[in-house]
Every structure is written in structure tokens, then in C-alpha cells.
Design a protein around this motif. Structure first.
Motif, mmCIF file in Angstrom:
data_model
loop_
_atom_site.group_PDB
_atom_site.id
_atom_site.type_symbol
_atom_site.label_atom_id
_atom_site.label_comp_id
_atom_site.label_asym_id
_atom_site.label_seq_id
_atom_site.Cartn_x
_atom_site.Cartn_y
_atom_site.Cartn_z
ATOM 1 N N MET A 1 0.835 -1.209 0.000
ATOM 2 C CA MET A 1 0.000 0.000 0.000
ATOM 3 C C MET A 1 0.864 1.251 0.000
ATOM 4 S SD MET A 1 -3.163 -1.110 2.515
ATOM 5 C CE MET A 1 -2.154 -1.788 3.823
ATOM 6 N N GLU A 2 2.024 1.181 -0.627
ATOM 7 C CA GLU A 2 2.917 2.341 -0.666
ATOM 8 C C GLU A 2 2.642 3.230 -1.873
ATOM 9 O OE1 GLU A 2 6.864 0.911 -0.471
ATOM 10 O OE2 GLU A 2 6.737 0.293 1.627
ATOM 11 N N ASP A 3 2.227 2.628 -2.982
ATOM 12 C CA ASP A 3 1.911 3.423 -4.163
ATOM 13 C C ASP A 3 0.871 2.681 -4.995
ATOM 14 O OD1 ASP A 3 3.405 1.329 -5.062
ATOM 15 O OD2 ASP A 3 4.761 2.511 -6.299
ATOM 16 N N PHE A 4 0.277 3.373 -5.948
ATOM 17 C CA PHE A 4 -0.712 2.743 -6.833
ATOM 18 C C PHE A 4 -0.795 3.528 -8.129
ATOM 19 C CE2 PHE A 4 -3.065 5.946 -4.536
ATOM 20 C CZ PHE A 4 -4.050 6.395 -5.397
ATOM 21 N N THR A 5 -1.434 2.889 -9.121
ATOM 22 C CA THR A 5 -1.553 3.479 -10.451
ATOM 23 C C THR A 5 -2.989 3.327 -10.940
ATOM 24 O OG1 THR A 5 0.738 2.916 -10.952
ATOM 25 C CG2 THR A 5 -0.681 3.444 -12.819
ATOM 26 N N CYS A 6 -3.501 4.327 -11.605
ATOM 27 C CA CYS A 6 -4.825 4.297 -12.224
ATOM 28 C C CYS A 6 -4.667 4.367 -13.736
ATOM 29 C CB CYS A 6 -5.679 5.473 -11.747
ATOM 30 S SG CYS A 6 -5.979 5.463 -9.963
ATOM 31 N N TRP A 7 -5.562 3.628 -14.468
ATOM 32 C CA TRP A 7 -5.555 3.657 -15.939
ATOM 33 C C TRP A 7 -6.951 3.964 -16.444
ATOM 34 C CZ3 TRP A 7 -3.063 -0.016 -13.015
ATOM 35 C CH2 TRP A 7 -1.683 -0.158 -13.181
ATOM 36 N N TRP A 8 -7.031 4.423 -17.684
ATOM 37 C CA TRP A 8 -8.328 4.648 -18.333
ATOM 38 C C TRP A 8 -8.211 4.308 -19.815
ATOM 39 C CZ3 TRP A 8 -5.244 8.588 -16.461
ATOM 40 C CH2 TRP A 8 -4.638 9.415 -17.416
ATOM 41 N N HIS A 9 -9.379 4.020 -20.394
ATOM 42 C CA HIS A 9 -9.435 3.734 -21.826
ATOM 43 C C HIS A 9 -9.604 5.050 -22.587
ATOM 44 C CE1 HIS A 9 -9.595 -0.590 -21.371
ATOM 45 N NE2 HIS A 9 -10.546 -0.450 -20.450
ATOM 46 N N PRO A 10 -8.880 5.228 -23.682
ATOM 47 C CA PRO A 10 -9.024 6.481 -24.465
ATOM 48 C C PRO A 10 -10.368 6.507 -25.188
ATOM 49 C CG PRO A 10 -7.553 4.962 -25.594
ATOM 50 C CD PRO A 10 -7.847 4.339 -24.256
ATOM 51 N N LEU A 11 -10.738 7.674 -25.635
ATOM 52 C CA LEU A 11 -11.989 7.826 -26.388
ATOM 53 C C LEU A 11 -11.897 7.097 -27.715
ATOM 54 C CD1 LEU A 11 -12.864 11.623 -25.874
ATOM 55 C CD2 LEU A 11 -14.023 9.631 -24.866
ATOM 56 N N GLY A 12 -13.039 6.569 -28.156
ATOM 57 C CA GLY A 12 -13.112 5.942 -29.465
ATOM 58 C C GLY A 12 -13.936 6.778 -30.419
ATOM 59 N N ASN A 13 -14.017 6.321 -31.701
ATOM 60 C CA ASN A 13 -14.824 6.970 -32.747
ATOM 61 C C ASN A 13 -14.382 8.414 -33.020
ATOM 62 O OD1 ASN A 13 -16.419 4.638 -32.900
ATOM 63 N ND2 ASN A 13 -17.785 5.391 -31.256
ATOM 64 N N LEU A 14 -13.094 8.659 -32.879
ATOM 65 C CA LEU A 14 -12.566 9.977 -33.215
ATOM 66 C C LEU A 14 -11.537 9.825 -34.334
ATOM 67 C CD1 LEU A 14 -12.003 11.496 -29.660
ATOM 68 C CD2 LEU A 14 -13.913 11.939 -31.216
ATOM 69 N N THR A 15 -11.415 10.870 -35.155
ATOM 70 C CA THR A 15 -10.465 10.823 -36.260
ATOM 71 C C THR A 15 -9.047 10.881 -35.721
ATOM 72 O OG1 THR A 15 -10.503 13.228 -36.489
ATOM 73 C CG2 THR A 15 -12.128 11.989 -37.787
ATOM 74 N N GLU A 16 -8.133 10.270 -36.474
ATOM 75 C CA GLU A 16 -6.744 10.228 -36.034
ATOM 76 C C GLU A 16 -6.126 11.620 -35.997
ATOM 77 O OE1 GLU A 16 -4.677 7.570 -38.537
ATOM 78 O OE2 GLU A 16 -5.775 5.777 -37.894
ATOM 79 N N GLN A 17 -6.639 12.582 -36.850
ATOM 80 C CA GLN A 17 -6.055 13.914 -36.875
ATOM 81 C C GLN A 17 -6.465 14.733 -35.659
ATOM 82 O OE1 GLN A 17 -7.757 12.576 -39.403
ATOM 83 N NE2 GLN A 17 -6.088 12.129 -40.867
ATOM 84 N N GLU A 18 -7.544 14.300 -34.974
ATOM 85 C CA GLU A 18 -8.039 15.103 -33.862
ATOM 86 C C GLU A 18 -7.155 14.878 -32.633
ATOM 87 O OE1 GLU A 18 -12.293 16.080 -31.636
ATOM 88 O OE2 GLU A 18 -12.129 14.477 -33.135
ATOM 89 N N GLU A 19 -6.645 15.956 -32.088
ATOM 90 C CA GLU A 19 -5.767 15.887 -30.920
ATOM 91 C C GLU A 19 -6.598 15.837 -29.648
ATOM 92 O OE1 GLU A 19 -2.018 18.296 -28.858
ATOM 93 O OE2 GLU A 19 -3.044 19.117 -30.623
ATOM 94 N N ILE A 20 -6.202 14.908 -28.728
ATOM 95 C CA ILE A 20 -6.921 14.737 -27.463
ATOM 96 C C ILE A 20 -5.938 14.898 -26.315
ATOM 97 C CG2 ILE A 20 -8.387 13.220 -26.087
ATOM 98 C CD1 ILE A 20 -9.105 11.730 -28.610
ATOM 99 N N ILE A 21 -6.334 15.669 -25.330
ATOM 100 C CA ILE A 21 -5.538 15.839 -24.118
ATOM 101 C C ILE A 21 -6.355 15.305 -22.944
ATOM 102 C CG2 ILE A 21 -4.436 17.474 -22.551
ATOM 103 C CD1 ILE A 21 -4.040 19.336 -24.944
ATOM 104 N N TYR A 22 -5.742 14.415 -22.135
ATOM 105 C CA TYR A 22 -6.422 13.827 -20.974
ATOM 106 C C TYR A 22 -5.921 14.493 -19.692
ATOM 107 C CZ TYR A 22 -7.903 10.168 -24.199
ATOM 108 O OH TYR A 22 -8.458 9.482 -25.253
ATOM 109 N N ILE A 23 -6.866 14.905 -18.888
ATOM 110 C CA ILE A 23 -6.544 15.536 -17.605
ATOM 111 C C ILE A 23 -7.153 14.698 -16.485
ATOM 112 C CG2 ILE A 23 -6.804 17.594 -16.172
ATOM 113 C CD1 ILE A 23 -7.071 19.232 -18.746
ATOM 114 N N PHE A 24 -6.290 14.219 -15.611
ATOM 115 C CA PHE A 24 -6.719 13.381 -14.488
ATOM 116 C C PHE A 24 -6.706 14.231 -13.220
ATOM 117 C CE2 PHE A 24 -6.083 10.587 -10.889
ATOM 118 C CZ PHE A 24 -6.777 9.423 -11.177
ATOM 119 N N THR A 25 -7.819 14.316 -12.521
ATOM 120 C CA THR A 25 -7.906 15.090 -11.280
ATOM 121 C C THR A 25 -8.473 14.209 -10.174
ATOM 122 O OG1 THR A 25 -10.097 15.922 -11.894
ATOM 123 C CG2 THR A 25 -8.197 17.284 -12.473
ATOM 124 N N TYR A 26 -8.110 14.541 -8.942
ATOM 125 C CA TYR A 26 -8.587 13.742 -7.800
ATOM 126 C C TYR A 26 -8.630 14.613 -6.550
ATOM 127 C CZ TYR A 26 -3.830 13.595 -5.897
ATOM 128 O OH TYR A 26 -2.609 13.949 -5.368
#
Length: 287
Positions: A1-26
Motif C-alpha cells: 500500500m505504498e503506491d498505486f496506479t490508475c488507468w483509463w481507456h481512451p476515447l473511441g470513434n474519433l479521427t486520427e487527426q483530432e488531438e486529445i488531451i487527458y486531464i486526471f484530477t482527484y
């Protein structure tokens, strides 16, 4: 219980040219909302919390926002306690021992033991483990039999039929639903004959019995005549003082009467000769 990691799945159905930025807050225990401390150590689409950002027994509430050129997408809030997401190490040193043999029909009792790879975690009380054990015949690939949950690093299988088996065990924190990986498979063979330990005991017991029987035969039987005389002494023959037994056997009555004449009120018996008249058939007998 010293450290941990969270993951998420990226958005789908978006064009490859579209830039996406993910912001994780807690936030912790309804405190201020802050940004993810480390987006790199856990790999793509992750947030890693090192020991300086990990607190035990506090509730973390978090979400992820995907920022695109057209709009933002925010995930549902997810709350957790660090103790609830602990994934333990797989148990090691899984071994077995036959504890009892009842034959082919009754089967055998098998004692299984194992250990946790980091025993200090258990000694300091940071975590309390529960275990799950499964076993199957080697030929029955999908026919697992499961024993769970229990807290001791041991298990006894009762009346296991003769055959070849595969056994595995895994564990988890009693506060968490995340099981560890299964341990390495242990091949277990249940023989049709008694285990070597019991067979040796049977051989020794039989040997002692044979030796005892030989001692009885060599020691007691030669003394049987003496034992018989002790418990069943011979019956004395009738004897009259002053009378020679041979006189009684030979039947010299005159000599016997002379010996008995000294006794008080002894009267020698009188003997008479029986007279037989010959009766002849067909002859006249005078009247």
C-alpha cells in the motif's frame, strides 16, 4: 500500500487527426481537487501515485476529462480506498504430504502448505490475507474444484481418490476483491498403496509379532510339562499302609485277610462254592 496506479481507456470513434488531451484530477477525503502527480511512470493513459502521494485509510475520488478541439468529455467519478485495491503477490512454496491412507475406496488425506513471498507484510499487520485453493485431475482440464475462503496458509483435502492432480492457490487482502495471480501449478500424485511411512510401520509391527511368536514357541512349550504339573498335580493312587499293592493286583485273598485281621472288628468274608447241576435234556431225573 505504498503506491498505486490508475488507468483509463481512451476515447473511441474519433479521427486520427483530432488531438486529445487527458486531464486526471482527484481529491482526498473531500479535500481540494488537484491534478495527477505523474502521467509517465504508469505508461500511456495512466496516473501514478508514488509513496509521497499515497495515503492509507483515506478515500480518493477521481475522474478523467478528455479535451478535444470541439468539446470536453468527463468520466464518471470513481472513489476508492487504497486498502481496497491492493493486489497481493502470488503464494509460493506450495507443497503437499499424504497424512492418511484409507485404501483405494476411502482415498487419502492430503495436507497442503504454502507461504507468502513477503512475510514481513503479514508480520507487521499491514495486510490480512484470505486464500483460495483449486485442484483438478490432470486429465480433467476444466473441472476445477475450489476451496475458499480461508485465512490459514494450509489446507487438508480429505478422502482424495487415487490419481494424478494439479493444485494452485491464490490470495487477496480481506478488504479487497482483487485476487493475486495463481501460484505455480503443483503436480500431486495419490498412490494406490499405503505411503512409505505407514508401510514401514506395518512391516515393523509384523516383524515384532513374528519374533514374539517364536519366543513363545521356544520358551513356553518346553515348559508346558512343568506348568501342567504346577496347575494340575497328579492324583495320588489309593494306598493302605502296610499292604503291598501287588497283593491287591495278584488277588491272593488269604494273604490279604491275614493283613487285615489286625484291624478291630474285621471279619474275613466267607466264600461258598456254587453247585451247578447239569440238566440234560431228554433224560429222566429221579424225583
Amino acid at each position: 500500500m505504498e503506491d498505486f496506479t490508475c488507468w483509463w481507456h481512451p476515447l473511441g470513434n474519433l479521427t486520427e487527426q483530432e488531438e486529445i488531451i487527458y486531464i486526471f484530477t482527484y481529491s482526498k477525503d473531500e479535500g481540494p481537487v488537484v491534478d495527477c502527480p505523474d502521467y509517465i511512470s504508469g505508461g500511456p493513459n495512466s496516473c501514478h501515485f508514488d509513496s509521497s502521494h499515497t495515503s492509507i485509510w483515506k478515500m480518493y475520488c477521481m475522474n478523467v476529462t478528455a479535451v478535444t478541439a470541439h468539446r470536453n468529455y468527463t468520466s464518471q467519478q470513481h472513489c476508492l480506498d487504497v486498502a481496497e485495491i491492493v493486489q497481493t503477490e502470488a503464494p509460493v512454496n506450495l507443497t503437499y504430504k499424504l497424512t492418511d491412507a484409507g485404501g483405494d475406496e476411502l482415498g487419502h488425506n492430503v495436507a497442503l502448505t504454502w507461504a507468502y513471498p513477503v512475510p514481513t507484510d503479514l508480520q507487521y499487520g499491514w495486510i490480512t490475507l484470505v486464500y483460495e485453493l483449486r485442484y483438478r485431475r490432470i486429465a480433467e482440464v476444466h473441472n476445477w474444484k475450489v476451496k475458499q475462503p480461508f485465512r490459514e496458509p494450509r489446507m487438508e483435502l480429505l478422502g482424495l481418490p487415487v490419481g494424478h492432480y494439479v493444485v494452485q492457490v491464490r490470495c487477496r487482502s480481506h478488504n479487497s476483491g482483487l485476487w493475486s495471480r495463481w501460484s505455480k501449478e503443483l503436480a500431486m500424485s495419490i498412490p494406490a498403496r499405503a505411503p512409505a511411512g505407514k508401510l514401514l510401520v506395518m512391516v515393523l509391527a509384523l516383524g515384532v509379532g513374528v519374533v514374539a511368536l517364536i519366543v513363545i514357541i521356544l520358551g513356553v512349550i518346553p515348559q508346558s510339562r512343568r506348568i501342567k504339573d504346577y496347575f494340575l498335580p497328579p492324583i495320588p493312587k489309593p494306598r493302605i499302609i502296610g499292604i503291598d499293592p501287588l497283593l491287591l493286583k495278584k488277588g491272593h485273598l488269604d494273604a490279604i485277610n491275614r493283613h487285615f485281621s489286625g484291624f478291630h472288628n474285621y471279619c474275613p468274608p466267607s466264600y461258598t462254592e456254587e453247585v451247578w447241576e447239569n440238566v440234560m435234556k431228554g433224560k429222566n431225573v429221579p424225583k
